[in-house]
Design an enzyme around this catalytic site. Structure first.
Site, PDB file in Angstrom:
ATOM      1  N   ARG A 187       0.644  -1.290   0.141  1.00  0.00           N
ATOM      2  CA  ARG A 187      -0.037   0.024   0.230  1.00  0.00           C
ATOM      3  C   ARG A 187       0.745   1.312   0.103  1.00  0.00           C
ATOM      4  NH1 ARG A 187      -4.239  -2.502   3.962  1.00  0.00           N
ATOM      5  NH2 ARG A 187      -5.722  -3.345   2.730  1.00  0.00           N
ATOM      6  N   LYS A 226     -17.966 -17.290   0.492  1.00  0.00           N
ATOM      7  CA  LYS A 226     -19.386 -17.016   0.878  1.00  0.00           C
ATOM      8  C   LYS A 226     -20.197 -16.487  -0.211  1.00  0.00           C
ATOM      9  CE  LYS A 226     -19.378 -16.272   5.937  1.00  0.00           C
ATOM     10  NZ  LYS A 226     -19.487 -15.073   6.789  1.00  0.00           N
ATOM     11  N   GLY A 286      -9.446  -8.943  -1.803  1.00  0.00           N
ATOM     12  CA  GLY A 286      -8.289  -9.689  -1.005  1.00  0.00           C
ATOM     13  C   GLY A 286      -7.528 -10.719  -1.563  1.00  0.00           C
ATOM     14  N   GLY A 307     -12.509  -4.022  -0.306  1.00  0.00           N
ATOM     15  CA  GLY A 307     -13.870  -3.497  -0.068  1.00  0.00           C
ATOM     16  C   GLY A 307     -14.225  -2.604  -1.191  1.00  0.00           C
TER      17      GLY A 307
HETATM   18  P1  AMP Z   1     -13.685 -14.879   0.271  1.00  0.00           P
HETATM   19  O1  AMP Z   1     -12.862 -14.032   1.411  1.00  0.00           O
HETATM   20  O2  AMP Z   1     -15.073 -15.018   0.537  1.00  0.00           O
HETATM   21  O3  AMP Z   1     -13.239 -14.300  -1.115  1.00  0.00           O
HETATM   22  O4  AMP Z   1     -12.877 -16.195   0.752  1.00  0.00           O
HETATM   23  C1  AMP Z   1     -11.595 -16.715   0.534  1.00  0.00           C
HETATM   24  C2  AMP Z   1     -11.495 -17.853   1.034  1.00  0.00           C
HETATM   25  O5  AMP Z   1     -12.301 -18.988   0.699  1.00  0.00           O
HETATM   26  C3  AMP Z   1      -9.901 -18.463   1.026  1.00  0.00           C
HETATM   27  O6  AMP Z   1      -9.608 -18.187   2.352  1.00  0.00           O
HETATM   28  C4  AMP Z   1     -10.269 -19.831   0.751  1.00  0.00           C
HETATM   29  O7  AMP Z   1      -9.562 -20.787   1.256  1.00  0.00           O
HETATM   30  C5  AMP Z   1     -11.734 -19.963   0.727  1.00  0.00           C
HETATM   31  N1  AMP Z   1     -12.270 -21.054  -0.208  1.00  0.00           N
HETATM   32  C6  AMP Z   1     -12.382 -21.156  -1.284  1.00  0.00           C
HETATM   33  N2  AMP Z   1     -12.625 -22.191  -1.870  1.00  0.00           N
HETATM   34  C7  AMP Z   1     -13.211 -22.881  -0.849  1.00  0.00           C
HETATM   35  C8  AMP Z   1     -13.877 -24.239  -0.672  1.00  0.00           C
HETATM   36  N3  AMP Z   1     -14.021 -25.056  -1.714  1.00  0.00           N
HETATM   37  N4  AMP Z   1     -14.391 -24.495   0.704  1.00  0.00           N
HETATM   38  C9  AMP Z   1     -13.696 -24.010   1.634  1.00  0.00           C
HETATM   39  N5  AMP Z   1     -13.062 -22.690   1.572  1.00  0.00           N
HETATM   40  C10 AMP Z   1     -12.845 -22.397   0.405  1.00  0.00           C
END
Ligand code: AMP
Length: 398
Positions: free
Chosen positions: A35, A200, A356, A379
């Site tokens: 950053r 999520k 991120g 974000g």
């Molecule tokens: P996000 O912050 O929602 O973009 O999610 C990122 C996180 O999702 C990372 O830490 C990944 O390890 C996790 N992730 C990606 N694919 C999977 C999966 N199939 N099952 C569980 N966690 C996952």
């Protein structure tokens, strides 16, 4: 709105909102200075024009008063090194007599770093009187903090009203961020594929909804894909699933088909018998995962399926990993998608990576210079693609 690159800052005191919210270890050493380096060209241009720079930022989440561990004084030495040894002074309060006095005596080529803005609760509240006090420190206001552009804080948005139109502008970083986001959002060449991954569904509903208005294809990978699989009646074993979002997933699929947007879900998955770096693994169709197993990465067929879509695309937006890329056994899918995006970029596509974890993945796998743009704003970029107006951008453009 004035243009930063056309402005001559000679003799001016330039108040720059930067995003120096860098991670520090327990010895107060900076563990990732991305950053800071991202905004160095902006500061250098001001100094080389013969101006002086007064930098303001937040760091961490102080509880409303000064806390040593969140002091920006820990950044002074490294900042001076990044600026090839330029003198960097420090004011241990972002407003008040010492700050004003030091700012007023600042000579061309010198930098003043102000103490953490969030030591005042007025900053996050967007307090006008506080913003006005900050505005008195400089002749010109430059916002180079894309990472906080989605916040209507005193230093990121409210302050702009205290400067005339020709004395407020985006810095070089902010300009590049806004230009690349606008290029994807408003001037995308078709086919336009959005690749959305991560854990999520709930975090990504708004972005998917907004992209349904713009994209040709949406690839959904990562943990969130299994909620969609379940919505379509698939058997997903112990894979990640947000049961309260199954209905939403169904509605998104329905909207997409009505709008003629192709949603691509991974045809197969790398499955594991536990969430562990040393788990036993196998391959299964993503809609037929055996009980006791979970999908932790996309499989070879899905890689081929997604690569074919990416290959034919002219605009690519990527947010979120395809699997648990932090574990070696489950990073192949994310790497393969990064490879496909790099190849498409080489062939003339415009690719923007933001949010991120996908940024962490392109950096970790060495793809950062093989895509068109890597955003520094997690974000902020998400909110931009959700279709929201970012206060930090609006305040300067208005
Ligand atoms: P996000 O912050 O929602 O973009 O999610 C990122 C996180 O999702 C990372 O830490 C990944 O390890 C996790 N992730 C990606 N694919 C999977 C999966 N199939 N099952 C569980 N966690 C996952």
């Amino acid at each position: 709105m004035s243009k930063f690159s056309d402005h001559n800052f000679a003799g001016e005191k330039v108040l720059v909102r930067v995003d120096f919210n860098v991670p520090l270890n327990d010895k107060f050493e900076i563990t990732d200075d991305t950053r800071m380096t991202a905004t160095v060209p902006t500061i250098k241009k001001i100094l080389s024009d013969g101006g002086s720079a007064i930098l303001m930022s937040h760091l961490g989440r102080p509880k409303g008063g000064p806390e040593d561990k969140f002091s920006l004084k820990h950044l002074v030495k490294h900042l001076s090194e990044l600026l090839n040894g330029a003198p960097v002074l420090f004011a241990n309060d972002c407003i008040g007599e010492q700050a004003y006095l030091t700012a007023s005596m600042l000579k061309p080529g010198e930098v003043l770093l102000l103490e953490n803005l969030r030591f005042y609760k007025e900053e996050e509240k967007g307090d006008e009187a506080f913003a006005q006090k900050l505005s008195k420190l400089g002749d010109v206001y430059v916002n180079d903090a894309f990472g906080t552009a989605h916040r209507a804080h005193a230093s990121t948005a409210v302050i702009a009203k205290f400067f005339p139109a020709d004395k407020k502008m985006f810095g070089l970083l902010m300009n590049a961020e806004v230009a690349s986001a606008e290029k994807v959002m408003h001037e995308s060449q078709k086919p336009f594929v959005a690749i959305i991954g991560g854990a999520k569904v709930s975090d990504k509903i708004l972005i998917i909804e907004n992209l349904l208005e713009r994209a040709t294809d949406i690839i959904i990978g990562g943990g969130m894909a299994y909620t969609f699989m379940k919505a379509e009646g698939g058997k997903i074993g112990n894979s990640l699933c947000e049961n309260d979002r199954v209905q939403t997933a169904l509605e998104l699929l329905d909207k997409a088909s009505k709008k003629g947007v192709c949603i691509h879900l991974p045809s197969d998955s790398i499955i594991a018998d536990k969430f562990d770096a040393n788990a036993n693994t196998s391959n299964a169709p993503s809609n037929n995962i055996p009980d006791g197993w979970m999908g932790l990465d996309i499989g070879e067929n899905a890689i081929e399926q997604f690569t074919n879509v990416i290959k034919k695309s002219k605009t690519i937006l990527w947010n979120g990993p395809m699997g648990v890329f932090e574990m070696q056994k489950f990073q192949h899918g994310t790497k393969a998608i990064a490879t496909a995006i790099a190849a498409a970029t080489q062939n003339g596509a415009f690719s923007l990576v933001g949010g991120g974890d996908s940024v962490a993945a392109v950096n970790q796998f060495g793809f950062a210079d093989k895509v068109s743009y890597v955003s520094t704003g997690g974000g902020a970029l998400l909110e931009y693609f959700e279709g929201k107006v970012l206060p930090g951008i609006a305040a300067i453009k208005e």
